[in-house]
Enzyme design. Structure first.
Site, mmCIF file in Angstrom:
data_model
loop_
_atom_site.group_PDB
_atom_site.id
_atom_site.type_symbol
_atom_site.label_atom_id
_atom_site.label_comp_id
_atom_site.label_asym_id
_atom_site.label_seq_id
_atom_site.Cartn_x
_atom_site.Cartn_y
_atom_site.Cartn_z
ATOM 1 N N LYS A 22 -78.627 -59.704 -30.385
ATOM 2 C CA LYS A 22 -78.720 -58.328 -29.431
ATOM 3 C C LYS A 22 -77.363 -58.822 -28.598
ATOM 4 C CE LYS A 22 -81.184 -57.926 -25.802
ATOM 5 N NZ LYS A 22 -80.358 -57.996 -24.451
ATOM 6 N N ASN A 23 -77.150 -59.636 -28.091
ATOM 7 C CA ASN A 23 -76.366 -59.881 -26.968
ATOM 8 C C ASN A 23 -74.819 -60.317 -27.393
ATOM 9 O OD1 ASN A 23 -78.186 -59.499 -25.102
ATOM 10 N ND2 ASN A 23 -78.819 -61.502 -24.796
ATOM 11 N N ARG A 92 -77.995 -52.019 -18.754
ATOM 12 C CA ARG A 92 -77.105 -52.829 -17.811
ATOM 13 C C ARG A 92 -75.870 -53.013 -18.499
ATOM 14 N NH1 ARG A 92 -76.318 -56.271 -14.089
ATOM 15 N NH2 ARG A 92 -75.180 -58.358 -14.248
ATOM 16 N N CYS A 116 -82.783 -54.546 -12.484
ATOM 17 C CA CYS A 116 -83.979 -54.276 -13.483
ATOM 18 C C CYS A 116 -85.223 -55.216 -13.145
ATOM 19 C CB CYS A 116 -83.433 -54.556 -14.964
ATOM 20 S SG CYS A 116 -83.538 -56.398 -15.404
ATOM 21 N N ARG A 121 -79.398 -58.388 -10.378
ATOM 22 C CA ARG A 121 -78.215 -58.200 -11.271
ATOM 23 C C ARG A 121 -77.231 -57.281 -11.102
ATOM 24 N NH1 ARG A 121 -81.326 -57.776 -17.090
ATOM 25 N NH2 ARG A 121 -79.153 -59.050 -17.716
ATOM 26 N N PRO A 122 -76.558 -57.636 -9.799
ATOM 27 C CA PRO A 122 -75.411 -56.822 -9.473
ATOM 28 C C PRO A 122 -74.144 -57.252 -10.185
ATOM 29 C CG PRO A 122 -75.745 -58.862 -7.866
ATOM 30 C CD PRO A 122 -76.974 -58.772 -8.716
ATOM 31 N N ILE A 123 -73.177 -56.722 -10.100
ATOM 32 C CA ILE A 123 -71.696 -57.141 -11.018
ATOM 33 C C ILE A 123 -70.715 -57.331 -9.917
ATOM 34 C CG2 ILE A 123 -72.471 -55.593 -13.109
ATOM 35 C CD1 ILE A 123 -70.655 -53.515 -12.154
ATOM 36 N N ASP A 124 -70.989 -57.748 -8.726
ATOM 37 C CA ASP A 124 -70.106 -58.343 -7.940
ATOM 38 C C ASP A 124 -68.846 -59.119 -8.604
ATOM 39 O OD1 ASP A 124 -72.463 -59.777 -7.403
ATOM 40 O OD2 ASP A 124 -71.384 -61.093 -6.588
ATOM 41 N N ASP A 307 -83.794 -66.981 -21.345
ATOM 42 C CA ASP A 307 -84.369 -65.973 -22.113
ATOM 43 C C ASP A 307 -85.593 -66.718 -22.715
ATOM 44 O OD1 ASP A 307 -81.372 -64.147 -23.399
ATOM 45 O OD2 ASP A 307 -82.472 -64.274 -21.194
ATOM 46 N N ARG A 421 -86.505 -53.165 -27.583
ATOM 47 C CA ARG A 421 -85.389 -53.194 -27.153
ATOM 48 C C ARG A 421 -84.624 -54.492 -27.817
ATOM 49 N NH1 ARG A 421 -84.328 -51.648 -21.042
ATOM 50 N NH2 ARG A 421 -82.211 -51.886 -21.571
HETATM 51 C C1 EPZ Z 1 -76.840 -62.083 -19.919
HETATM 52 O O1 EPZ Z 1 -77.257 -61.276 -18.875
HETATM 53 C C2 EPZ Z 1 -77.811 -61.503 -21.094
HETATM 54 N N1 EPZ Z 1 -77.773 -60.215 -21.216
HETATM 55 C C3 EPZ Z 1 -79.048 -62.129 -20.648
HETATM 56 O O2 EPZ Z 1 -80.078 -61.891 -21.581
HETATM 57 C C4 EPZ Z 1 -78.964 -63.382 -20.393
HETATM 58 O O3 EPZ Z 1 -80.583 -63.995 -19.812
HETATM 59 C C5 EPZ Z 1 -78.073 -63.983 -19.333
HETATM 60 O O4 EPZ Z 1 -76.802 -63.495 -20.078
HETATM 61 C C6 EPZ Z 1 -78.102 -65.465 -19.229
HETATM 62 O O5 EPZ Z 1 -77.383 -65.968 -20.454
HETATM 63 C C7 EPZ Z 1 -76.816 -59.859 -22.177
HETATM 64 O O6 EPZ Z 1 -75.881 -60.652 -22.746
HETATM 65 C C8 EPZ Z 1 -76.927 -58.287 -22.305
HETATM 66 P P1 EPZ Z 1 -75.116 -63.272 -16.012
HETATM 67 P P2 EPZ Z 1 -76.191 -61.156 -17.708
HETATM 68 O O7 EPZ Z 1 -74.097 -62.531 -15.637
HETATM 69 O O8 EPZ Z 1 -74.723 -61.199 -17.902
HETATM 70 C C9 EPZ Z 1 -76.325 -63.082 -11.205
HETATM 71 C C10 EPZ Z 1 -81.788 -60.602 -22.642
HETATM 72 O O9 EPZ Z 1 -83.065 -60.728 -22.469
HETATM 73 N N2 EPZ Z 1 -75.064 -62.232 -11.301
HETATM 74 O O10 EPZ Z 1 -74.941 -64.648 -16.140
HETATM 75 O O11 EPZ Z 1 -76.509 -60.071 -16.903
HETATM 76 C C11 EPZ Z 1 -77.306 -62.150 -12.272
HETATM 77 O O12 EPZ Z 1 -78.054 -61.537 -11.340
HETATM 78 C C12 EPZ Z 1 -80.990 -60.792 -21.470
HETATM 79 O O13 EPZ Z 1 -81.346 -60.405 -23.645
HETATM 80 C C13 EPZ Z 1 -74.474 -61.704 -9.931
HETATM 81 O O14 EPZ Z 1 -75.108 -61.915 -8.875
HETATM 82 O O15 EPZ Z 1 -76.358 -62.503 -16.836
HETATM 83 C C14 EPZ Z 1 -77.908 -63.319 -12.822
HETATM 84 O O16 EPZ Z 1 -79.214 -63.575 -11.667
HETATM 85 C C15 EPZ Z 1 -81.660 -60.892 -19.961
HETATM 86 N N3 EPZ Z 1 -73.361 -61.072 -9.951
HETATM 87 C C16 EPZ Z 1 -77.146 -64.627 -12.861
HETATM 88 O O17 EPZ Z 1 -76.095 -64.212 -11.897
HETATM 89 C C17 EPZ Z 1 -72.672 -60.768 -10.996
HETATM 90 O O18 EPZ Z 1 -71.374 -60.267 -10.759
HETATM 91 C C18 EPZ Z 1 -76.677 -64.644 -14.393
HETATM 92 O O19 EPZ Z 1 -76.130 -63.218 -14.478
HETATM 93 C C19 EPZ Z 1 -72.912 -61.207 -12.269
HETATM 94 C C20 EPZ Z 1 -74.269 -62.001 -12.318
#
Ligand code: EPZ
Length: 445
Positions: A22-23, A92, A116, A121-124, A307, A421
């Protein structure tokens, strides 16, 4: 709404083919926005997140054709620059279109992907990197959209403040058509990113991992069409491995990606699980002896993947003794605990002492809400009794389905749109292994 009726207690045995990741699929669709030529993707999992992301593309004027597990995408001169709230807010990953839209048409208006059920899960980190590449991005809280524009994205050297899987992908997708060279430092190492790099290179991008946690991209004038096969989903493989272990069965996984599961396989072995290599791409999972209590700490790649922690916690409810799960990537990923307690499990929350939480945890420490905990202590084994359960998010959903398969008696699970999903035809594939699961529709009162 639909729900599952699960008659648990039977060992699962047989063969299962792992679906496409999926990812990876979600990001491959976004990559297709980078060219006007046709992109053909094989081994695409037919799950609702895939259909959600295809709706996002269609909302931008892209044409999409689904043929079995293959998807053909032709982005005929992307016309629109807005992802509507009702489409983008469901997923997201819709924020990933920011990069390609800025690269192709110089502007984008996307809904805040925001929190969620597993945290803020911000995108800062995504935004910071795009701004360094010349984008101007502002969030308008009055309508909940990000407004972005860029005359021409240019290369930069950007060091991520902390690991971000999709943040790394956002900047890769923006940099492949940007002017000049981009170097991403402290870039994520999750294996799904390498598959996206493979697709981008097939489309003519100049992108490679130059060193650990470092990706170099040289912008090119245009990308061309490609055909690409998505790698198998490692999260699926872990789910089926644990299903075999907790039901006392044995499941042979085809399209096995052992190379992506290092941290899981060593923990699984410590817990007494067996992962038998059948051939290059097949692994047979079973639990020959008692389940041994085993502590895990989730980590960014190559650590124990976040995950996997829900299904792992379920596995540990069947272990003889005390185990702990310490979640360090997300700030709120234990929604399944209350449901497992309903089935009789004894699980307590606690917070392990950590010297510098901001640098230790992958989420922004300030995003935590009062009452969140980062670890659970599980004492087993627990003979689950059946219950009525509710799935709160995708991986918690897999956890509860495994719990119902472990319990004796008939359990009811609501909120199953969550597991749809990320897992294709999950009850059909589990029933083929001997599970007794029926999907029902709630009667309209
Ligand atoms: C990806 O999420 C995956 N989703 C997640 O899988 C996976 O758990 C995660 O990476 C870790 O490998 C997809 O690829 C669609 P991160 P992502 O950015 O990219 C924080 C599933 O069940 N953060 O590595 O959102 C964030 O909130 C999903 O398939 C910020 O604060 O994860 C999190 O706590 C769940 N600011 C942590 O960092 C940002 O700009 C890691 O986030 C970006 C992230």
């Amino acid at each position: 709404m639909e729900y599952f009726v699960v008659a648990g207690g039977s060992p699962l045995a047989g063969e299962v083919h792992i679906a496409g990741a999926k990812n990876v699929a979600l990001k491959a669709f976004v990559a297709s926005l980078l060219t006007d030529e046709e992109i053909t993707l094989h081994n695409v999992p037919l799950i609702t997140d895939v259909f959600f992301m295809l709706d996002v593309l269609k909302s931008l004027g892209v044409s999409v054709r689904i043929e079995g597990n293959s998807v053909r995408i032709r982005n005929g001169h992307m016309k629109k620059s807005t992802v509507p709230l009702e489409v983008g807010a469901r997923l997201r990953t819709s924020s990933l279109v920011l990069g390609p839209m800025l690269a192709r048409i110089g502007k984008a208006r996307i809904p805040n992907p925001g929190g969620c059920r597993i945290g803020a899960r911000p995108i800062d980190r995504h935004i910071e990197g795009l701004m360094k590449m010349g984008a101007s991005i502002a969030y308008h809280s009055e309508d909940g959209y990000f407004y972005a524009s860029a005359k021409r994205l240019h290369g930069t050297v950007f060091t991520f403040p902390k690991n971000t899987h999709t943040g790394t992908e956002t900047l890769m997708l923006a940099a492949v058509l940007a002017e000049g060279e981009t170097v991403l430092k402290n870039a994520a190492e999750e294996v799904e990113i390498d598959d996206l790099i493979g697709l981008l290179r097939a489309m003519g991008a100049d992108i490679r991992r130059r060193a650990p946690r470092e990706i170099v991209i040289r912008g090119v004038g245009a990308l061309h069409g490609a055909t690409y096969t998505i790698m198998p989903d490692r999260n699926e493989e872990v789910t089926f491995a644990i299903a075999a272990a907790v039901t006392g069965g044995n499941i042979t996984v085809r399209q096995s990606v052992r190379g992506h599961l290092g941290a899981f396989l060593s923990a699984f072995q410590k817990a007494g699980g067996r992962a038998e290599i059948i051939d290059e791409t097949s692994t047979r999972y079973s639990q020959p002896g008692p389940i041994r209590p085993t502590d895990i700490v989730t980590r960014i790649h190559p650590g124990f993947m976040t995950d996997w922690q829900g299904p792992w916690a379920l596995y540990m409810t069947q272990a003889n003794g005390i185990s702990t799960v310490h979640e360090t990537v997300f700030e709120s990923r234990f929604s399944y605990v209350s449901e497992l307690r309903k089935m009789g499990s004894s699980i307590d929350f606690f917070d392990p002492p950590v010297d510098d939480p901001e640098s230790f945890y992958n989420f922004n420490w300030g995003d935590r809400i009062e009452g969140y905990h980062q670890a659970i202590r599980i004492s087993g084994p627990t003979q689950f009794h059946n219950a009525v359960l509710v799935m709160e998010d995708l991986r918690a959903g897999a956890t509860l389905l495994l719990a119902a398969l472990t319990a004796h008696g008939e359990s009811y699970i609501h909120g199953i749109e969550q597991i749809d999903r990320g897992y294709e035809r999950i009850e059909e594939r589990l029933c083929a292994l001997g599970a007794k699961i029926i999907r029902k529709r709630e009667e309209k009162l």
